[in-house]
Design a protein around this motif. Sequence first.
Motif, PDB file in Angstrom:
ATOM      1  N   PHE A   1      20.199  59.409  89.198  1.00  0.00           N
ATOM      2  CA  PHE A   1      19.320  58.246  89.270  1.00  0.00           C
ATOM      3  C   PHE A   1      20.038  57.008  88.737  1.00  0.00           C
ATOM      4  CE2 PHE A   1      15.769  55.518  88.048  1.00  0.00           C
ATOM      5  CZ  PHE A   1      14.921  55.652  89.136  1.00  0.00           C
ATOM      6  N   ALA A   2      20.770  57.176  87.633  1.00  0.00           N
ATOM      7  CA  ALA A   2      21.508  56.059  87.043  1.00  0.00           C
ATOM      8  C   ALA A   2      22.572  55.533  88.003  1.00  0.00           C
ATOM      9  CB  ALA A   2      22.159  56.503  85.733  1.00  0.00           C
ATOM     10  N   SER A   3      23.277  56.432  88.658  1.00  0.00           N
ATOM     11  CA  SER A   3      24.323  56.028  89.614  1.00  0.00           C
ATOM     12  C   SER A   3      23.739  55.242  90.776  1.00  0.00           C
ATOM     13  CB  SER A   3      25.064  57.261  90.136  1.00  0.00           C
ATOM     14  OG  SER A   3      25.739  57.915  89.083  1.00  0.00           O
ATOM     15  N   ASN A   4      22.560  55.644  91.215  1.00  0.00           N
ATOM     16  CA  ASN A   4      21.899  54.927  92.316  1.00  0.00           C
ATOM     17  C   ASN A   4      21.491  53.517  91.889  1.00  0.00           C
ATOM     18  OD1 ASN A   4      22.128  57.005  94.190  1.00  0.00           O
ATOM     19  ND2 ASN A   4      20.201  57.948  93.565  1.00  0.00           N
ATOM     20  N   LEU A   5      21.077  53.365  90.623  1.00  0.00           N
ATOM     21  CA  LEU A   5      20.727  52.030  90.128  1.00  0.00           C
ATOM     22  C   LEU A   5      21.948  51.120  90.096  1.00  0.00           C
ATOM     23  CD1 LEU A   5      18.257  52.688  87.150  1.00  0.00           C
ATOM     24  CD2 LEU A   5      17.710  51.980  89.484  1.00  0.00           C
ATOM     25  N   ILE A   6      23.101  51.664  89.709  1.00  0.00           N
ATOM     26  CA  ILE A   6      24.338  50.878  89.675  1.00  0.00           C
ATOM     27  C   ILE A   6      24.676  50.340  91.066  1.00  0.00           C
ATOM     28  CG2 ILE A   6      26.848  51.064  89.374  1.00  0.00           C
ATOM     29  CD1 ILE A   6      26.276  52.897  86.967  1.00  0.00           C
ATOM     30  N   LYS A   7      24.411  51.147  92.087  1.00  0.00           N
ATOM     31  CA  LYS A   7      24.685  50.718  93.461  1.00  0.00           C
ATOM     32  C   LYS A   7      23.744  49.590  93.906  1.00  0.00           C
ATOM     33  CE  LYS A   7      26.255  55.334  94.797  1.00  0.00           C
ATOM     34  NZ  LYS A   7      25.901  56.570  95.553  1.00  0.00           N
ATOM     35  N   LYS A   8      22.531  49.566  93.346  1.00  0.00           N
ATOM     36  CA  LYS A   8      21.526  48.586  93.769  1.00  0.00           C
ATOM     37  C   LYS A   8      21.626  47.258  93.030  1.00  0.00           C
ATOM     38  CE  LYS A   8      17.870  51.810  95.168  1.00  0.00           C
ATOM     39  NZ  LYS A   8      16.475  52.259  94.900  1.00  0.00           N
ATOM     40  N   PHE A   9      22.084  47.286  91.783  1.00  0.00           N
ATOM     41  CA  PHE A   9      22.074  46.080  90.947  1.00  0.00           C
ATOM     42  C   PHE A   9      23.499  45.766  90.506  1.00  0.00           C
ATOM     43  CE2 PHE A   9      17.883  47.962  90.664  1.00  0.00           C
ATOM     44  CZ  PHE A   9      17.036  46.864  90.809  1.00  0.00           C
TER      45      PHE A   9
END
Length: 265
Positions: free
Chosen positions: A107-115
């Motif tokens: 989940f954290a890795s996906n947030l890095i990709k979005k922001f």
Amino acid sequence: MTKNKMNFSGTFYPDEKNELLKYFDYFKKSEEKIELDINPRAIIVPHAGYIYSGSVANIAYNLSKNINSKRIIVIGPSHRYYLDGASVSLFDFYETPLGDLSIDKEFASNLIKKFNWLNFDENAHMEHSTETQMPFIKNYIDKKVLEIVYGKIDFVELSLLLSELLKDNNNFVVISTDLSHFYTLEEANILDQNCIDAIRKQDINLLDENCEACGIIGVMALINASKKLNYKVEFLDYKTSYDVTKDDKSVVGYSSFILGEDIVI
């Protein structure tokens, strides 16, 4: 397997499991019973040593212990390390005296990709504003966690992340902040009441103009998101370091709040 190690156990909170559990038992016995009329989705809690602010934070966690969320996102300001934007922990586990918490790395890795202002900077995660929350989470909730430590960032940007997180019922948000620092007790009470009133009213302008708090960016971001989501705010508790030290010449303020939707009966 990598761990976000404890750096402040033995100073901010006990490093022995049994001693820590005694703290939690004491906090619970000292609490007044509060009947919530909202479904908890986020809390604002302090991050000082447990002898000073632990009872204030404990109320919020105790009231949130039955949440159905799958992950807890802990957001706090960086006190020791300069950051542009924010860092989300990509360790596997977060260590506590009560046992490890699993970090939701995917989940954290996906947030890095979005922001684009969000990344992983290992140096940012020796941070007491977030670490002090983890034993509470392990004791009361024991779900997967994310740790986000922010530095120089506009509250509007952080608010966009919070809005996205809170639209998903699987997420529960913890905003870490203390209030005024090193004023006389009388001055602190006035300044801190400004913050409490602004949070209760969900008034961004009042927060910006009249509130002194080390985690003010996180608070403003949450209030901004909360207004869009039509959350209610419930004030829980307020104390200062004077309650322990009896030194009224230089105090630090602490408060806690719970935010969420109206309970549908």
